[in-house]
Motif scaffolding. Structure first.
Motif, mmCIF file in Angstrom:
data_model
loop_
_atom_site.group_PDB
_atom_site.id
_atom_site.type_symbol
_atom_site.label_atom_id
_atom_site.label_comp_id
_atom_site.label_asym_id
_atom_site.label_seq_id
_atom_site.Cartn_x
_atom_site.Cartn_y
_atom_site.Cartn_z
ATOM 1 N N ARG D 57 -5.536 20.429 5.462
ATOM 2 C CA ARG D 57 -6.986 20.567 5.382
ATOM 3 C C ARG D 57 -7.513 20.045 4.044
ATOM 4 N N ALA D 58 -6.836 20.370 2.983
ATOM 5 C CA ALA D 58 -7.372 20.117 1.655
ATOM 6 C C ALA D 58 -7.415 18.635 1.343
ATOM 7 N N GLY D 59 -8.384 17.940 1.902
ATOM 8 C CA GLY D 59 -8.504 16.510 1.637
ATOM 9 C C GLY D 59 -8.953 16.260 0.218
ATOM 10 N N ARG D 60 -8.444 15.204 -0.347
ATOM 11 C CA ARG D 60 -8.911 14.723 -1.630
ATOM 12 C C ARG D 60 -9.264 13.265 -1.450
ATOM 13 N N ALA D 61 -10.065 12.779 -2.334
ATOM 14 C CA ALA D 61 -10.381 11.353 -2.250
ATOM 15 C C ALA D 61 -10.753 10.839 -3.627
ATOM 16 N N PRO D 120 -10.988 0.663 -13.307
ATOM 17 C CA PRO D 120 -12.297 0.948 -12.728
ATOM 18 C C PRO D 120 -12.662 2.406 -12.952
ATOM 19 N N SER D 121 -13.961 2.648 -13.105
ATOM 20 C CA SER D 121 -14.385 4.045 -13.202
ATOM 21 C C SER D 121 -14.359 4.644 -11.790
ATOM 22 N N THR D 122 -14.028 5.925 -11.724
ATOM 23 C CA THR D 122 -13.855 6.569 -10.423
ATOM 24 C C THR D 122 -14.577 7.899 -10.377
ATOM 25 N N VAL D 123 -14.798 8.372 -9.153
ATOM 26 C CA VAL D 123 -15.247 9.750 -8.946
ATOM 27 C C VAL D 123 -14.187 10.419 -8.079
ATOM 28 N N GLU D 124 -13.631 11.542 -8.570
ATOM 29 C CA GLU D 124 -12.612 12.231 -7.781
ATOM 30 C C GLU D 124 -13.259 13.376 -7.020
ATOM 31 N N LEU D 125 -12.901 13.468 -5.749
ATOM 32 C CA LEU D 125 -13.515 14.460 -4.863
ATOM 33 C C LEU D 125 -12.468 15.424 -4.352
ATOM 34 N N ALA D 126 -12.883 16.657 -4.167
ATOM 35 C CA ALA D 126 -12.034 17.608 -3.449
ATOM 36 C C ALA D 126 -12.845 18.159 -2.288
#
Ligand SMILES: Nc1ncnc2c1ncn2[C@@H]1O[C@H](COP(=O)(O)OP(=O)(O)OP(=O)(O)O)[C@@H](O)[C@H]1O
Ligand SMILES: Nc1ncnc2c1ncn2[C@@H]1O[C@H](COP(=O)(O)OP(=O)(O)OP(=O)(O)O)[C@@H](O)[C@H]1O
Ligand SMILES: [Mg+2]
Ligand SMILES: [Mg+2]
Lengths: 262, 295, 262, 295
Positions: D57-61, D120-126
């Motif tokens: 379930r715990a998707g990350r992106a 590259p600059s990134t945005v990490e999502l949970a």
């Protein structure tokens, strides 16, 4: 003659023998033993047994006959006192010398002490196996001894399948098969009919005539009457020599609380 | 010296063994089961360790290409990558392929309506086993500097996580193996104590007829060692059977999932288990005998 | 009087008793038993024992005395023949009726059959515990019986620490504590001195006078001579009644291969 | 009916127990060790299952931003993402941060010389637990369509692999638990047989004085049950101790690595183990008694 093979092989045994040429084979000095503090079994018992003697030990039930015999092959240690076997103090014997002592002593146990799962043959043979005799010699010797006690043909039966008297005779056979220097027989005829009892006594006398010292603990007065032997009575923790003519001692008159109903 | 004639040693052991064979079978079975546990734990350790080693090395990467990259640039890049030392596999996934793969899998209309640049074309890379994480990272950074490359994902952080996880698994399995080891020792010990219990009379009689402590204890120690060895061998055979059943079912899946084919215990581990069984059995016997045989 | 509590409680026991009012307590018809095919122990033995009899069973060692007694409380099954106890065929008894049979029979075993780890008291008490008597009653009864066999004060000692004669008396006490309908005593005086042996015989006679049937297997001729009782000799697989005056039978003259050395 | 007075039942059991207490302690210890194995296997299963559930379930992106994205775009994107249902955490990693993180870790000069667009600059999502793989994929595709977003990595394939791997782990642990279960049964059984062996005389005497089969067997069955229960309780206590030691060392690491804090066995599992211990003990006793008590 039959004695030779074993005595030659057990070098430790010879040490015991040569150490004491003409001394008594057993000397007990002030031996005390109690299992419970308030009930001493032996009270500074002193006794000397000459080499080659044949002695009956008797006394009421619970008087310490078995305890006394157990002290002699160090199945038990006294609380106090000295016990000498062939001149050596067996109380202060090192643990690893105990087997050598026991190989010089044949014991008929009151409760037989057979291994129920072993055959009669195996139960007798073990006394020779521990000494390391070759199996050929063991086979003949054990066969002969079983025959002597009237058990030829029963050697293959497991001890637990033997009758009471047969078990007792296996125990006797194991005690005498090694032709020991000292034979301790604790009530060896209690499960035998009178004729067999006399036959077993005869076997012990044969051994005695070859030089073995015999201590024969028994209640059976008819055996005591057969020969004019030294009789030692254990009572009240003391050993007393009784000149022959036993009927004169009545332990139970003083210390039994039983109503005799006959 | 006395009593050392080998025939007696054999006789004693054999006689002892004969009378209790049901007991022996039972205790060997218990031991075998304990050893199956040990073998299973070792098996897990062995395979997890293999997986960890493989994964800590088997770098993968995905190269995301710019939207405006030309087919020539792609083929030049692929060719260059194919000739790079350490890279073992290069696969080009076009934007259409990617869209196809993702949109077909779901019925989502919103997805289907997305423009082509939502599905960038990629080149998937596999690195040789010898290439470690640091080298993978360096290659990725150099790739990023290329004109046609948008970005490169090396999954490095994931590989690290996974590797740590597997290390945890190895640690847990080693601890389990230790617990199982204690179980084996306790089963051997209690079996021996109980066998001894059963042969109390025999030992008593032997001592009373003048047997030395060595004469009494030798058959028991031999028997303990034999039991331990039999238990270990039985355990290995049992776990071999179990393993072959499991492998028949999972082999392919595991190989593709994990990247390594599962392996059975190495011969050295088996030899070690048998030796441990023998030594454990003999010493458990000896320990439980010590008090009984004295005097 | 003393018998009442047990007999009342063991309802199964009463079934046995009421079933056969005046019939013999034990009837054996053509009973055969052999452990090995070629060595029959009992060969179509037939014997009838009346209620309230006191019988000595004797015979050479290995003649089958213990086997015969074991058949009577179904510790062994005959190969052939019928054994009736109070009119019921005990050979064809269902397994779950065996305990009820045994509660009616007190047995003194030749090898005592005591639990070594239990105290003398516990070894005697178990015979009453299996019947389910309240512990208060057990305590008094066991105490009384231990006193009768001369073991008052030794109740707390573990059986394995008792002397041979003391163990034998515990075994006697366990057999008589339940005041059974039938008492089987297998060599119960082999480890006792003559006076104690006579005392134990007296206990059995007391029980006998209360109505118990007694079978007393022994080798001890002096006991046989004390009263004018029925004597059954087991030899060669058969039971023979001997009119008193035992010295006339000599088993060993025909079948012993022993050299008598005395 | 007869012999059912509870005091005798107690007396018998107690008397039996007293004379063999060393044996009992030994066998309870063996059982406890076996139960530790069982508990360990269950513990691994429980925790692996928890991890698998969590991970499936715990998707990350990771959202890779275009090189030319403006700070305003970034903060708008972050704000938008933060208010999106299902997304629980949003972290912006600038190009400099990324460079700093990677280049500082290695001494590679080539890396340091790379241009800014290599990082590259990134945005990490949970994502929230309730969000499954498919939803994560949909969110990612929609993000890719945004102007400032270059590409989105959802690690979906990795999550799948990992999940499959964990399923494999669960399967293996369940099998191990079965093997351990067999070990427990065999230890109980052989201990009971051997205890019986030791009390052969007692049983023989009881039968000879007219005890019913029930009278003889009851104390043994009670004892078997007591031993089984004691073993299970001991095993649970032991593995509790082991667990607390292990957790003290690994808790934080595991929690960050795996995303879930390790848990001990649930109460229901413990209750089940104790019940199994009791039942197994009683029935092992009964089985081994059956033959001995007949007649
Ligand atoms: N190991 C022991 N622990 C405690 N008491 C013991 C032990 N061995 C013997 N006794 C006690 O010591 C006393 C003497 O026992 P022993 O066996 O020597 O008697 P005994 O003369 O052989 O009797 P019996 O003729 O009945 O065989 C007995 O009262 C017995 O209960
Ligand atoms: N369970 C058994 N298996 C095999 N043989 C047995 C078994 N029980 C007894 N025997 C044999 O049967 C014969 C008779 O034994 P039993 O015990 O009845 O003799 P006994 O008359 O009581 O002798 P004793 O006076 O020596 O006690 C013996 O030769 C014995 O070896
Ligand atoms: Mg004695
Ligand atoms: Mg007999």
């Amino acid at each position: 003659m039959l004695t030779a093979p074993i005595r030659q092989r057990s070098g430790l045994g010879r040490r015991f023998e040569s150490a004491a040429a003409e001394k008594p084979i057993i000397v007990c000095e002030d031996v005390s033993k109690s299992y419970q503090a308030d009930q001493p079994v032996l009270r500074s018992l002193s006794l000397s047994i000459e080499r080659g003697e044949f002695i009956f030990v008797t006394g009421p039930s619970g008087s310490g006959k078995s305890t006394f015999l157990r002290l002699l092959f160090r199945a038990e240690l006294p609380d106090d006192g000295v016990i000498r076997f062939m001149g050596r103090d067996i109380v202060r014997l090192r643990d690893d010398s105990v087997p050598a002592l026991r190989r010089n002593i044949g014991v008929v146990f009151q409760d037989f002490k057979l291994v129920p799962e072993w055959s009669a043959f195996e139960n007798v043979a073990i006394a020779l196996e521990v000494v390391g005799l070759p199996s050929r010699v063991i086979r003949t010797r054990v066969g002969e001894t079983l025959e002597k006690v009237g058990l030829s043909g029963r050697g293959g039966t497991k001890a637990k399948f033997l009758s009471g008297g047969e078990q007792q005779r296996v125990s006797v056979a194991r005690a005498i098969v090694g032709e020991p220097a000292l034979l301790l027989a604790d009530e060896p005829t209690g499960n035998l009919d009178p004729q067999l009892a006399i036959d077993i006594l005869g076997l012990f006398e044969d051994l005695h005539s070859l030089g073995t010292t015999v201590l024969f603990a028994t209640h059976d007065r008819s055996l005591l009457d057969i020969r004019d032997r030294r009789v030692v009575v254990l009572d009240d923790g003391k050993a007393t020599d009784v000149t022959h003519g036993l009927p004169s001692f009545d332990w139970h008159e003083q210390d039994s609380g039983l109503r005799v109903a006959v | 010296m006395l009593g050392d004639d080998p025939s007696y040693r054999f006789l004693g052991t054999w006689r002892a063994g004969r009378s209790n064979w049901r007991l022996q079978v039972l205790s060997v079975f218990s031991l075998a089961v304990a050893f199956v546990c040990l073998a299973s734990a070792l098996l897990v350790v062995t395979n997890l360790a293999a997986v960890r080693d493989r994964w800590s090395r088997a770098g993968r990467a995905t190269v995301y290409l710019k939207d405006d990259v030309s087919p020539e640039d792609v083929s030049a890049l692929v060719k260059a990558l194919e000739s790079t030392a350490g890279i073992t596999r290069v696969r080009y996934v076009s934007s259409e392929d990617a869209r196809h793969e993702i949109v077909n899998g779901s019925g989502d209309e919103q997805l289907a309506a997305l423009p082509a640049n939502a599905f960038p074309s990629t080149v998937e890379l596999a690195f040789a086993n010898a290439v470690d994480d640091r080298e993978t990272g360096a290659i990725a950074l150099k790739l990023r500097a290329l004109r046609s490359v948008d970005t490169v994902e090396t999954y490095q952080r994931w590989t690290e996580k996974l590797s740590a996880l597997l290390t945890g698994g190895v640690t847990a399995s080693v601890m389990l193996a230790l617990v199982v080891f204690a179980a084996v020792a306790s089963v051997v010990g209690s079996t021996m104590r109980l066998l001894l219990e059963k042969r109390k009379v025999e030992i008593e009689v032997l001592k009373l007829v003048g047997a030395t402590a060595r004469f009494v204890s030798r058959p028991f120690i031999v028997e303990g060692a034999v039991q331990g060895i039999a238990g270990a061998v039985g355990g290995i055979v049992l776990s071999g059977l179990l393993y072959s059943v499991v492998r028949g079912r999972f082999d392919d899946q595991l190989a593709t999932l994990v990247g390594v084919s599962p392996v059975f215990l190495p011969l050295s581990a088996m030899a070690l288990m048998i030796a441990v069984g023998g030594i454990l059995g003999a010493s458990a016997s000896w320990l439980s005998l010590r008090k009984a045989v004295q005097l």
